[in-house]
Design a protein around this motif. Structure first.
Motif, mmCIF file in Angstrom:
data_model
loop_
_atom_site.group_PDB
_atom_site.id
_atom_site.type_symbol
_atom_site.label_atom_id
_atom_site.label_comp_id
_atom_site.label_asym_id
_atom_site.label_seq_id
_atom_site.Cartn_x
_atom_site.Cartn_y
_atom_site.Cartn_z
ATOM 1 N N ARG A 199 -13.079 1.904 14.243
ATOM 2 C CA ARG A 199 -12.510 0.982 15.234
ATOM 3 C C ARG A 199 -13.006 1.352 16.617
ATOM 4 O O ARG A 199 -13.216 0.516 17.463
ATOM 5 N N GLN A 203 -2.643 11.130 6.855
ATOM 6 C CA GLN A 203 -3.644 10.246 7.443
ATOM 7 C C GLN A 203 -4.315 10.883 8.661
ATOM 8 O O GLN A 203 -5.537 10.903 8.765
ATOM 9 N N GLN A 241 -11.649 2.637 8.468
ATOM 10 C CA GLN A 241 -11.290 1.539 9.358
ATOM 11 C C GLN A 241 -10.834 2.077 10.715
ATOM 12 O O GLN A 241 -11.260 1.583 11.757
ATOM 13 N N THR A 242 -9.968 3.112 10.682
ATOM 14 C CA THR A 242 -9.460 3.612 11.958
ATOM 15 C C THR A 242 -10.541 4.323 12.751
ATOM 16 O O THR A 242 -10.616 4.196 13.963
ATOM 17 N N PHE A 276 0.849 -1.198 0.000
ATOM 18 C CA PHE A 276 0.000 0.000 0.000
ATOM 19 C C PHE A 276 0.881 1.244 0.000
ATOM 20 O O PHE A 276 0.632 2.204 -0.737
ATOM 21 N N THR A 317 2.868 10.603 4.673
ATOM 22 C CA THR A 317 1.722 9.696 4.677
ATOM 23 C C THR A 317 1.010 9.746 6.017
ATOM 24 O O THR A 317 -0.221 9.802 6.085
ATOM 25 N N ILE A 318 1.832 9.723 7.086
ATOM 26 C CA ILE A 318 1.260 9.746 8.428
ATOM 27 C C ILE A 318 0.523 11.065 8.661
ATOM 28 O O ILE A 318 -0.618 11.077 9.126
ATOM 29 N N LEU A 325 -9.661 5.544 -3.093
ATOM 30 C CA LEU A 325 -10.516 4.613 -2.367
ATOM 31 C C LEU A 325 -9.765 3.933 -1.224
ATOM 32 O O LEU A 325 -10.298 3.741 -0.134
ATOM 33 N N ASP A 326 -8.485 3.603 -1.480
ATOM 34 C CA ASP A 326 -7.688 2.887 -0.485
ATOM 35 C C ASP A 326 -7.505 3.704 0.781
ATOM 36 O O ASP A 326 -7.747 3.231 1.881
ATOM 37 N N SER A 327 -7.099 4.962 0.579
ATOM 38 C CA SER A 327 -6.857 5.818 1.740
ATOM 39 C C SER A 327 -8.148 6.006 2.505
ATOM 40 O O SER A 327 -8.172 6.010 3.730
ATOM 41 N N HIS A 381 -10.613 3.979 2.681
ATOM 42 C CA HIS A 381 -10.905 2.749 3.395
ATOM 43 C C HIS A 381 -10.099 2.688 4.692
ATOM 44 O O HIS A 381 -10.615 2.321 5.745
ATOM 45 N N GLU A 382 -8.824 3.101 4.590
ATOM 46 C CA GLU A 382 -7.961 3.154 5.773
ATOM 47 C C GLU A 382 -8.569 4.047 6.845
ATOM 48 O O GLU A 382 -8.636 3.689 8.014
ATOM 49 N N ARG A 388 -4.925 -2.026 -5.554
ATOM 50 C CA ARG A 388 -5.606 -2.890 -4.602
ATOM 51 C C ARG A 388 -5.608 -4.369 -5.004
ATOM 52 O O ARG A 388 -5.255 -5.248 -4.211
#
Lengths: 220, 413
Positions: free
Chosen positions: B16, B331, B12-13, A108, B327-328, B4-6, B8-9, A114
Motif C-alpha cells: 500500500r 499481523q 496488501q498492507t 476471514f 491476530t493483530i 495464503l490468506d494471511s 495476501h493480507e 477463501r
C-alpha cells in the motif's frame, strides 16, 4: 434477546465520571428500537457495552442468553464477530480493500475458506444491489453505497443483533431515507434485532420503540 | 497462521505504501549487505595476507650473523664473523628442543642459462630437510633428497619465474641442463611456491642446489649464511632463543648476550602480530556490520510504529468486527518479519554476488588465490539473525497495536 440489569459504568480519569447510573433494558428478538439522547447522555457508552466494545462495572448483560461480563479480549472478539453486526456513522470501511474484501473480512477472522468467503460476501452484496461495485474501492463509491457495503459487512456473519451508530449521520437526507428503509426491510424480512443510536427524531420515529436516555438513566 | 490468506493480507498492507516499505527495507538491506560483504572481504584479505606466509612453519626461527655490537674475548665490537657447518652439529647436540636444523648458503645475482634464455637468479644451497621449514610447492619433479647430498649430484630445483623464463615453451624440464656460472646442473624439480615471506630472496626467482655442492662450486668453504630451525611441538621458540644464541656465540667468540650479532629472527612473534591484527579486523567488521544492521532494524521498528499510529482506525475496525489481539499481534510482527527478511535476503544475495565477482577477479590460472565468498552457514546464520531482528523490531509496534481498543479507534474520527 438483550437483557440489561442495573448497568453501571464509571470512567476513571482525573475526575471519575459516572456515565451510566443503573440501566435496565429488555429488547426482544426481532425488535427495531432506537436509542436517543443528547450528547454526553451516555448513549455511546451504552452502545459500546451492547457491542461488547467496552466492559461495565456493575449489573448484568445477557445477549441471547449468554452473560457478557468481564470477558477476555479474545472471547470478546469472538462474540463480537459472531453475534453482533456493526454499522458506523463514518462507515469505517478499510480504504485499501475493495468492497467485497471489506465484506469478507469478518469471515476471514472466523477462519472461513477463501472461496466460501467470497461467495457469501458476493451474496450479501447482491442483496444490497452492489454486485457491480464489488471490486471497487470505498473512495470510488458514494456515501450511500459505502453504507450499504458496511451493512453487507455487518450482515455477512448472520449476527444476532445489528448495532447502528448514527447510520444516516453522514448521509444526505435522500440516501439517509434509503438506508433507513433498507434497515427496516432487513428487520421485517429477516427478523434481525436492530438497535439504532441516533439523535435524529425522523430516524427514531421509524422504529418500533424509542428509548430515551438522559444523564445515565433511561426515561421512557 | 502462515497461510495464503494471511500472506495476501501482509502483501496488501506492505504494498500500500511502496516507497515507504522500500526505503525502510533499504536500511536492513544495506545493513546485511555491509555485514556479509565485510565478513567475506575480511576473510579474503586474511587469506591474501596469510598466503604471504604460505608453507612457512609457524614455530620456526632463522639464525643469521651480523657484525658484533659488543666487545668480547679481547675482540673489538663491529667485527664480522660467519656461521659455519659446525654450528649445525653444535645446535643439534646442545639444544635438544629443536626439531629441524637446516642450513642455507646463498649467492645473489647468478645468471642461470638455458640455451638463449637467461635469468638473473639467486642460488641457494640447501639440505632436503629445509622443506620442513618452508614447504616447496613442487609442480614438476621433486625436491632435493638425501642421495643428491650424499652423491654430490649436480642437480637443481628451479623457481616458477626461473622456469617460465628459461623454458618458455613449458613442459616438464626435469633432466634438462641449466648452466649456473660455469657449471651445468640437471633440473630435478620446479617449485611453484610463491609465498612472500622470503628467506634470502624469493622462491620464485631461486635455483636450489645441494648445500655442499654449492659451498664447493662457489668457493665458500664451510661458511653458511643462515640456519633455519623449528622447535619441537610444545616448545615456545622465544623460550629457547637465549640458549640457541649462547651455543652459537661461544663457538665464534661472540658475546652470548649480543642479540644483534647472533640474530634469531623468530617467526612466532610475526605470526602472533598477524593474529592480533586479524582479531582486531574481525572485531571491527562485526562492530560495523552488526551496528549497521541494528540501525536498519531500528528504522523498521520506527516506521512500523508510525504505521501502527496511522492505522489506529483500521486496527480498531478490525477489532470491532472480530480480530483478536493475537491476530493483530501476529499481523504486525509478520509484517515486520516479511519486510526485514525480504530486504535482508536481497542484501545477502547482493553481497554474495559482489563477493563472487571479487573472487573471480582474484583468480589466476583458474586457481582462486583468495576466497572472498562467505560460507553457506554464515549466510544461514545471517538469515536467522534477520528473522530474529524482524521479530524484535515488530515487538514495540505490535504492543502498541495491541493496546488499541476498538472504542478509541471509533473516536479517532
Amino acid at each position: 434477546m438483550i437483557q440489561l440489569k442495573g448497568i453501571h459504568k464509571t470512567y476513571f480519569g482525573a475526575q471519575p465520571l459516572h456515565v451510566l447510573k443503573g440501566i435496565d433494558l429488555d429488547i426482544a428478538e426481532g425488535e427495531l428500537v432506537s436509542i436517543m439522547g443528547a450528547s454526553g447522555s451516555g448513549k455511546s457508552t451504552l452502545l459500546n457495552i451492547l457491542g461488547i466494545l467496552d466492559d461495565y462495572d456493575e449489573g448484568d448483560y445477557y445477549l441471547a442468553g449468554t452473560l457478557i461480563k468481564h470477558l477476555s479480549e479474545t472471547r470478546a472478539a469472538d462474540y463480537r464477530n459472531r453475534m453482533i453486526g456493526f454499522i458506523f456513522q463514518s462507515f469505517n470501511l478499510i480504504a485499501f480493500k475493495t468492497a467485497v474484501e471489506n465484506v469478507e473480512l469478518p469471515l476471514f477472522y472466523q477462519g472461513v475458506g477463501r472461496r466460501k468467503r467470497h461467495q457469501l460476501a458476493m451474496e450479501e452484496l447482491e442483496k444490497m444491489g452492489l454486485t457491480d461495485w464489488a471490486t471497487h474501492y470505498p473512495n470510488e463509491m458514494s456515501g450511500g453505497q459505502r453504507q450499504r457495503v458496511a451493512i453487507a459487512r455487518a450482515l455477512v456473519t448472520h449476527p444476532k443483533i445489528i448495532l447502528a451508530d448514527e447510520p444516516t449521520g453522514a448521509l444526505d437526507s435522500k440516501t439517509g431515507v434509503e438506508v433507513m428503509q433498507l434497515l427496516k426491510k432487513l428487520n421485517s424480512e429477516e427478523r434481525i434485532t436492530t438497535i439504532i443510536v441516533t439523535h435524529d427524531p425522523n430516524v427514531a420515529a421509524q422504529t418500533n420503540r424509542i428509548i430515551r436516555i438522559k444523564d445515565g438513566v433511561i426515561e421512557e | 497462521m502462515i497461510d495464503l490468506d494471511s500472506f495476501h493480507e501482509l502483501l496488501q498492507t506492505l504494498l500500500r505504501n511502496k516507497t515507504r516499505s522500500f526505503l525502510t527495507g533499504f536500511g536492513v538491506f544495506w545493513g546485511v549487505f555491509m555485514l556479509i560483504a565485510l565478513i567475506g572481504g575480511g576473510d579474503g584479505m586474511k587469506e591474501m595476507l596469510n598466503s604471504n606466509f604460505e608453507g612457512f612453519a609457524t614455530n620456526s626461527a632463522l639464525i643469521f650473523e651480523q657484525p658484533t655490537t659488543k666487545p668480547y674475548h679481547g675482540f673489538r665490537k663491529g667485527r664480522m664473523w660467519s656461521l659455519n657447518t659446525g654450528d649445525i652439529e653444535r645446535l643439534r647436540q646442545q639444544v635438544p628442543q629443536l626439531d629441524v636444523i637446516s642450513p642455507m648458503a646463498s649467492k645473489w645475482g647468478v645468471q642461470a642459462v638455458n640455451g638463449d634464455h637467461k635469468f638473473n637468479s639467486n642460488v641457494k644451497g640447501e639440505l632436503p630437510d629445509y622443506a620442513r621449514v618452508e614447504a616447496p610447492k613442487i609442480f614438476y619433479g621433486r625436491f632435493l633428497n638425501e642421495m643428491d647430498i650424499a652423491q654430490q649430484r649436480k642437480v637443481c630445483v628451479i623457481g616458477k619465474k626461473v622456469y617460465k623464463t628459461l623454458f618458455p615453451n613449458g613442459g616438464d624440464p626435469c633432466g634438462q641442463l641449466v648452466r649456473l656460472d660455469s657449471a651445468y646442473y640437471s633440473v630435478i624439480g620446479v617449485d611453484y611456491g610463491g609465498g612472500n615471506m622470503n628467506v634470502n630472496g624469493s622462491a620464485e626467482e631461486s635455483v636450489v642446489v645441494p648445500l655442499s655442492l654449492m659451498q664447493r662450486a662457489f668457493n665458500m668453504g664451510d661458511r653458511i649464511d643462515l640456519i633455519a630451525i623449528t622447535a619441537r611441538p610444545g616448545v615456545a621458540m622465544s623460550d629457547i632463543t637465549p640458549q640457541i644464541r649462547e651455543v652459537v656465540a661461544r663457538a665464534h667468540d661472540v658475546d652470548p648476550t649480543d642479540e644483534k650479532a647472533v640474530t634469531v629472527f623468530n617467526t612466532e612473534v610475526l605470526f602472533g602480530l598477524l593474529d592480533n591484527l586479524f582479531h582486531g579486523v574481525d572485531l571491527l567488521i562485526w562492530l560495523v556490520g552488526i551496528g549497521t544492521l541494528l540501525a536498519g532494524a531500528i528504522g523498521v521498528s520506527n516506521i512500523m510504529m508510525v504505521t501502527v499510529k496511522e492505522r489506529t482506525t483500521e486496527i480498531g475496525i478490525r477489532r470491532a468486527i472480530g480480530a483478536t489481539p493475537r491476530t493483530i499481534l501476529a499481523q504486525i510482527i509478520s509484517e515486520s518479519i516479511l519486510l526485514t527478511s525480504v530486504a535482508g535476503l536481497s542484501g545477502i544475495l547482493f553481497a554474495v554476488l559482489i563477493l563472487q565477482m571479487m573472487e573471480l577477479g582474484f583468480t589466476e590460472d583458474g586457481i582462486v588465490t583468495a576466497h572472498f565468498q562467505v560460507g553457506f552457514w554464515t549466510a544461514i546464520g545471517a538469515a536467522a539473525l534477520l528473522a530474529a531482528l524482524g521479530v524484535l523490531a515488530g515487538l514495540a509496534p505490535a504492543a502498541r497495536a495491541m493496546s488499541i481498543k476498538p472504542v478509541d479507534a471509533m473516536r479517532e474520527e
